[in-house]
Design a protein around this motif. Sequence first.
Motif, short mmCIF file in Angstrom:
data_model
loop_
_atom_site.label_atom_id
_atom_site.label_comp_id
_atom_site.label_asym_id
_atom_site.label_seq_id
_atom_site.Cartn_x
_atom_site.Cartn_y
_atom_site.Cartn_z
N UNK A 109 0.80 -1.22 0.00
CA UNK A 109 0.00 0.00 0.00
C UNK A 109 0.84 1.28 0.00
N UNK A 110 2.15 1.14 -0.01
CA UNK A 110 3.02 2.31 -0.04
C UNK A 110 4.45 1.85 -0.26
N UNK A 111 5.30 2.76 -0.70
CA UNK A 111 6.73 2.49 -0.84
C UNK A 111 7.46 3.83 -0.72
N UNK A 112 8.64 3.81 -0.08
CA UNK A 112 9.41 5.05 0.05
C UNK A 112 10.27 5.26 -1.18
N UNK A 113 10.69 6.52 -1.39
CA UNK A 113 11.47 6.83 -2.58
C UNK A 113 12.96 6.55 -2.42
N UNK A 114 13.44 6.39 -1.18
CA UNK A 114 14.85 6.05 -0.98
C UNK A 114 15.00 4.55 -0.78
N UNK A 115 16.16 4.03 -1.14
CA UNK A 115 16.40 2.59 -1.00
C UNK A 115 16.71 2.21 0.44
N UNK A 134 17.60 4.27 4.58
CA UNK A 134 17.73 5.56 5.25
C UNK A 134 16.98 5.63 6.57
N UNK A 135 17.14 6.76 7.24
CA UNK A 135 16.51 6.99 8.54
C UNK A 135 15.10 7.54 8.31
N UNK A 136 14.20 6.65 7.90
CA UNK A 136 12.82 7.03 7.59
C UNK A 136 11.87 6.14 8.39
N UNK A 164 8.57 3.94 7.33
CA UNK A 164 8.48 3.77 5.88
C UNK A 164 9.02 2.40 5.47
N UNK A 165 8.86 2.07 4.19
CA UNK A 165 9.34 0.78 3.68
C UNK A 165 9.95 0.97 2.30
N UNK A 166 11.04 0.27 2.04
CA UNK A 166 11.77 0.44 0.78
C UNK A 166 11.33 -0.57 -0.27
N UNK A 167 11.53 -0.19 -1.51
CA UNK A 167 11.15 -1.05 -2.61
C UNK A 167 11.82 -2.41 -2.57
N UNK A 168 13.10 -2.45 -2.21
CA UNK A 168 13.82 -3.72 -2.16
C UNK A 168 13.22 -4.66 -1.12
N UNK A 169 12.73 -4.09 -0.02
CA UNK A 169 12.10 -4.91 1.02
C UNK A 169 10.83 -5.58 0.50
N UNK A 170 10.08 -4.85 -0.31
CA UNK A 170 8.84 -5.39 -0.87
C UNK A 170 9.14 -6.43 -1.95
N UNK A 171 10.06 -6.08 -2.85
CA UNK A 171 10.39 -7.00 -3.95
C UNK A 171 10.94 -8.32 -3.42
N UNK A 172 11.71 -8.25 -2.32
CA UNK A 172 12.35 -9.45 -1.77
C UNK A 172 11.34 -10.50 -1.34
N UNK A 173 10.16 -10.07 -0.90
CA UNK A 173 9.16 -11.03 -0.42
C UNK A 173 8.06 -11.31 -1.44
N UNK A 174 8.30 -10.92 -2.69
CA UNK A 174 7.39 -11.31 -3.75
C UNK A 174 6.27 -10.34 -4.06
#
Length: 242
Positions: free
Chosen positions: A65-71, A73-75, A78-88
């Motif tokens: 339902x959301x993704x952060x723009x940085x890969x 960082x201290x956010x 938030x959640x990074x794209x790589x974290x989402x892609x890693x779990x399918x």
Amino acid sequence: MRKIVIAGNWKMYKTQAESLEFLQGFMSELDATPDEREVVVCAPFTDLGLLSKSLHGSRVQLGAQNVHWEDVGAYTGEIAGAMLAEIGVRFVVVGHSERRQYFGETDETVNLRLRAAQRHGLTPILCVGETKQQRDAGETEAVIFNQLAKDLIGVDQQNLVIAYEPIWAIGTGDTCDSAEANRVIGLIRQKLTNANVSIQYGGSVKPDNIDEIMAQPEIDGALVGGASLDPKSFARIVNHQA
């Protein structure tokens, strides 16, 4: 060729146990969906890992339902794209009106999130739409065209879904007239460089109006809120008569 994309947005509902209970009912109700019909469940972050395992090998795709723009960082929060892609995760909702209204999302941050999603191989579902006040003032087209112009800067339209969600119809029970939704979506398509982008309608989509919505030639699917929380209701929407 434009694909039909039916996505359920669970918002902040369903624990892991509740998500598994949903799947048991939902999967048993699904018809054999045509190859051109994508089915997506956009679940809370805590459900994604479990759902990824449960949906593996099925026709149902996983969305966030959301993704952060940085890969990285201290956010906090938030959640990074790589974290989402890693779990399918395959899809991610970006720019939903609730994010814009309650959490300060702007067209500039929406644009950054869209590009980040694509950078990690995710397909973003970009939400655009007008308020009741803007519609009553005759500003629907201007509002949406402005959103598109800012949101889509540098975005690859070969890997994109757009959801037209009139804000006044979200969670209110008021559905935009299907012919009017079709008109607005047709105008959105004229602003795109890729005519094959799938454009959904969202806003009080229910089992009793999905067939009429999907009969419209410009509408390529639905982003479903409350009705996606019930397995039989969402299955009826997915199984709509083409």
